[in-house]
Design an enzyme around this catalytic site. Sequence first.
Site, PDB file in Angstrom:
ATOM      1  N   MET A 116       0.809  -1.214   0.000  1.00 41.73           N
ATOM      2  CA  MET A 116       0.000   0.000   0.000  1.00 41.73           C
ATOM      3  C   MET A 116       0.853   1.280   0.000  1.00 41.73           C
ATOM      4  O   MET A 116       0.334   2.374   0.185  1.00 41.73           O
ATOM      5  CB  MET A 116      -0.955  -0.003   1.200  1.00 41.73           C
ATOM      6  CG  MET A 116      -1.915  -1.188   1.219  1.00 41.73           C
ATOM      7  SD  MET A 116      -2.971  -1.289  -0.271  1.00 41.73           S
ATOM      8  CE  MET A 116      -3.029  -3.091  -0.505  1.00 41.73           C
ATOM      9  N   CYS A 117       2.153   1.136  -0.212  1.00 44.73           N
ATOM     10  CA  CYS A 117       3.042   2.302  -0.253  1.00 44.73           C
ATOM     11  C   CYS A 117       2.902   3.066  -1.567  1.00 44.73           C
ATOM     12  O   CYS A 117       2.829   2.466  -2.621  1.00 44.73           O
ATOM     13  CB  CYS A 117       4.502   1.848  -0.157  1.00 44.73           C
ATOM     14  SG  CYS A 117       5.213   2.074   1.466  1.00 44.73           S
ATOM     15  N   HIS A 118       2.942   4.382  -1.471  1.00 45.19           N
ATOM     16  CA  HIS A 118       2.950   5.219  -2.660  1.00 45.19           C
ATOM     17  C   HIS A 118       4.363   5.285  -3.245  1.00 45.19           C
ATOM     18  O   HIS A 118       5.343   5.289  -2.511  1.00 45.19           O
ATOM     19  CB  HIS A 118       2.516   6.638  -2.306  1.00 45.19           C
ATOM     20  CG  HIS A 118       1.107   6.736  -1.811  1.00 45.19           C
ATOM     21  ND1 HIS A 118       0.763   6.422  -0.529  1.00 45.19           N
ATOM     22  CD2 HIS A 118      -0.030   7.105  -2.434  1.00 45.19           C
ATOM     23  CE1 HIS A 118      -0.552   6.596  -0.372  1.00 45.19           C
ATOM     24  NE2 HIS A 118      -1.053   7.008  -1.499  1.00 45.19           N
ATOM     25  N   MET A 171       8.765   4.343   5.437  1.00 48.13           N
ATOM     26  CA  MET A 171       8.916   2.979   4.944  1.00 48.13           C
ATOM     27  C   MET A 171      10.173   2.829   4.088  1.00 48.13           C
ATOM     28  O   MET A 171      10.822   1.787   4.112  1.00 48.13           O
ATOM     29  CB  MET A 171       7.684   2.556   4.121  1.00 48.13           C
ATOM     30  CG  MET A 171       6.377   2.520   4.902  1.00 48.13           C
ATOM     31  SD  MET A 171       6.481   1.720   6.541  1.00 48.13           S
ATOM     32  CE  MET A 171       7.052   0.078   6.101  1.00 48.13           C
ATOM     33  N   GLU A 172      10.518   3.870   3.353  1.00 51.93           N
ATOM     34  CA  GLU A 172      11.736   3.830   2.532  1.00 51.93           C
ATOM     35  C   GLU A 172      12.969   3.716   3.432  1.00 51.93           C
ATOM     36  O   GLU A 172      13.897   2.954   3.136  1.00 51.93           O
ATOM     37  CB  GLU A 172      11.822   5.111   1.681  1.00 51.93           C
ATOM     38  CG  GLU A 172      10.957   5.106   0.439  1.00 51.93           C
ATOM     39  CD  GLU A 172       9.472   5.336   0.740  1.00 51.93           C
ATOM     40  OE1 GLU A 172       9.123   5.626   1.911  1.00 51.93           O
ATOM     41  OE2 GLU A 172       8.662   5.219  -0.191  1.00 51.93           O
ATOM     42  N   ASP A 216      23.900 -11.960   4.060  1.00 49.97           N
ATOM     43  CA  ASP A 216      24.198 -12.782   2.891  1.00 49.97           C
ATOM     44  C   ASP A 216      25.708 -12.931   2.673  1.00 49.97           C
ATOM     45  O   ASP A 216      26.198 -14.014   2.364  1.00 49.97           O
ATOM     46  CB  ASP A 216      23.568 -12.144   1.646  1.00 49.97           C
ATOM     47  CG  ASP A 216      23.812 -12.964   0.393  1.00 49.97           C
ATOM     48  OD1 ASP A 216      23.635 -14.200   0.442  1.00 49.97           O
ATOM     49  OD2 ASP A 216      24.179 -12.384  -0.644  1.00 49.97           O
TER      50      ASP A 216
END
Lengths: 160, 160, 160, 160, 160, 160
Positions: free
Chosen positions: D75-77, D113-114, D128
Amino acid sequence: MGEFSHFDQHGNAVMVDVTKKKETTRTAIAQGKIKVNDEIFEKVKEGSMAKGDVLGTARIAGIMAAKKTFELIPMCHLLMLTKCKVDFEMLEETKEIKAVCLVKTTGKTGVEMEALTGVQIALLTIYDMCKAIDKHMVMSEIHLVEKTGGKSGDFVWKES
Amino acid sequence: MGEFSHFDQHGNAVMVDVTKKKETTRTAIAQGKIKVNDEIFEKVKEGSMAKGDVLGTARIAGIMAAKKTFELIPMCHLLMLTKCKVDFEMLEETKEIKAVCLVKTTGKTGVEMEALTGVQIALLTIYDMCKAIDKHMVMSEIHLVEKTGGKSGDFVWKES
Amino acid sequence: MGEFSHFDQHGNAVMVDVTKKKETTRTAIAQGKIKVNDEIFEKVKEGSMAKGDVLGTARIAGIMAAKKTFELIPMCHLLMLTKCKVDFEMLEETKEIKAVCLVKTTGKTGVEMEALTGVQIALLTIYDMCKAIDKHMVMSEIHLVEKTGGKSGDFVWKES
Amino acid sequence: MGEFSHFDQHGNAVMVDVTKKKETTRTAIAQGKIKVNDEIFEKVKEGSMAKGDVLGTARIAGIMAAKKTFELIPMCHLLMLTKCKVDFEMLEETKEIKAVCLVKTTGKTGVEMEALTGVQIALLTIYDMCKAIDKHMVMSEIHLVEKTGGKSGDFVWKES
Amino acid sequence: MGEFSHFDQHGNAVMVDVTKKKETTRTAIAQGKIKVNDEIFEKVKEGSMAKGDVLGTARIAGIMAAKKTFELIPMCHLLMLTKCKVDFEMLEETKEIKAVCLVKTTGKTGVEMEALTGVQIALLTIYDMCKAIDKHMVMSEIHLVEKTGGKSGDFVWKES
Amino acid sequence: MGEFSHFDQHGNAVMVDVTKKKETTRTAIAQGKIKVNDEIFEKVKEGSMAKGDVLGTARIAGIMAAKKTFELIPMCHLLMLTKCKVDFEMLEETKEIKAVCLVKTTGKTGVEMEALTGVQIALLTIYDMCKAIDKHMVMSEIHLVEKTGGKSGDFVWKES
């Protein structure tokens, strides 16, 4: 008479120049249907209430795909969608599931393709999640319902 | 009676386990149509011969989208497609353009979704490239035509 | 003593050579938690039963992200996941939501990174969907739980 | 009392409408840690000075992932980030590596969120690149540190 | 006489059918150069030893791009690369930086395009990171160096 | 004297801060060539007129890649391109195909990298579609031709 806007005078595909267009609010709504058999219809209907949520998954897939339209449709401009939603309607008589996608942006081009892509991928996701039961599903009547904003003016679908 | 394969016993969406399935050759063909007005129909037809190549662009978009199916459909497995093609047919009487997508793989799951995605994005690309002329285009009758390979056996579409 | 596998003898990053490795079945399970406040905890719990399905959305995001691991982690190999699932557990006492991601493949390298990526993006999606209520959520204890298959042998997490 | 912003009144997931929000400068900083064993800690520390640059690779992965947040979080723009950086700190006492991600934009929604995605993928990349030595690494305490801009006001993390 | 393999008998682009090809080990090496001015040349050279690591960033970009070749080149098959590396050489006399990309797979088609894409994006990343100093950089002599495996046999570049 | 803009004072790669830059119209044109043998040259030339449209495919690939530049070049900002086109010229004497890519945006940073990426992927697509005939093709002289807009001012390529 209209002209293709995605070709230059030599017939070569181009992403059309919208540099000088104004940023305005633009909306688009598109819809489409998938016809399923009785068993799938009942299972999807139950699922949306209890468990096995086909429509919840399809809704998310549709929204995520609308954001990727610029990657899928070669001549589409990247736009920052300011709203996107996908809704479903269970059409009892015809055993169809109708998907409706609404998209908004403030930008230089319209969001018709984003709304249509949202519908297509939502319907495809329903297909994917139900195909173990029956593969005779058909997707139909996928079209733009309305758009607002932009130089080309508003559009409302007229049943022909 | 069939069961959804993309949900576990609690109704939660899962990417189904195909670990023990054998790698076999699998093919799928899907098709769909877009109904356009007379003017678009003529322009697309000319374009495919001379310049302004709508169908050439739609073909490439469809093939590229088929390769991205795993990114678009949440529960789809990534597959290495070994062949993909998209063909078009101009249906003069109904002013429809028919898209047919054929996909092959050697893998553990089928390629129905890839073929359907190829059709959908090819049709959407036609829509995009013609929408400056008229926005009343409708996409319809999008369905699987046939599939071969895999445990669930072959499938041939039966007109109902 | 161990050596970094993702660097050559000059210290330059490389995608390690797995050409001669055998294709075997490999599984990995990873988990992690997000600590939320009481209000969010209750809303998420209700939502998973009735409406406003935070966990359903996070599950799909986690599965889709696991498939994109090769795009996100620079030196990761692309793998064809043969199964992927994400499950959640509501830990009442600590008001934490635990995410567990299971991934399988038949391939030349393991799927640890895919399972961890599935957990991370599932937790981030919970964060995103709840952040309008409170932004003090914390994600913790994200680690590999177990893996099987491959030359390096099986692994089971030992609490230290 | 707060409400989920990513659901409509029926509980269906939506990408929230930010059409009428103003474009303002927004910043967000997020952080998180990965606990490693002594051997990895020393190797990473050396590497960042001479060769075998784990942190350099993780930094790039984090920045690239921050740009992909809209693809990962349903739901992120999509936002046009105007700055993104990832920094690391080697915490000698606890043998932890701390990642801090700062993101800026001029836009209609925030970049929390970014920043969090940048941290998560940077930590996963460290995992990793070091997992050949030891797989008992744990990622923890990943949270927002501060944000500025937007209607919901500024936020500063308070240790609870 | 050779024929295009990416077109059918009607001249339409297709992803060629490799279904029946055998999975064999395939390698490809490609290379290319970017000519920079003296100042950039010195800075890049220092950077690769101390700080400001242009080549480290370009290396990662090249490897990540090689994995995305199937998304970039319309008719390319998706392949699971089993090894990928990018190396650089500083050519003092001509003030050129040479990039060499080696790719391996076990698959049904070759990895020439992956190696060339790795070179191209590595060179472009050098350009991006140095363009604030001077924009007269030129990329040249990008070609395949050798390939092994597959029905079409081995290939070694011959200087003409 | 110039400084790298993509590193901070510690030499760490960053996506540079353009938050306070003004949104202005920016354009960039880049070009490059691919040298092919006589047979390929003739086939491509015919194809662009009749069937087997190598250049049509390369044009679309170049435009689609220009939109993906932010995903490929680690420190590139995402930009909303407002125009993108790729043109080709058949250079009879040298048997080279020249690709020219023009990109425009209204934004805070320039589009040089987008134009160069469009050229590179267009050339690579030509390579891919012709490599069944001959693999001795070489891509050369890929550089920026001109740019306008932005604080660093206009640029016009000067043949050295």
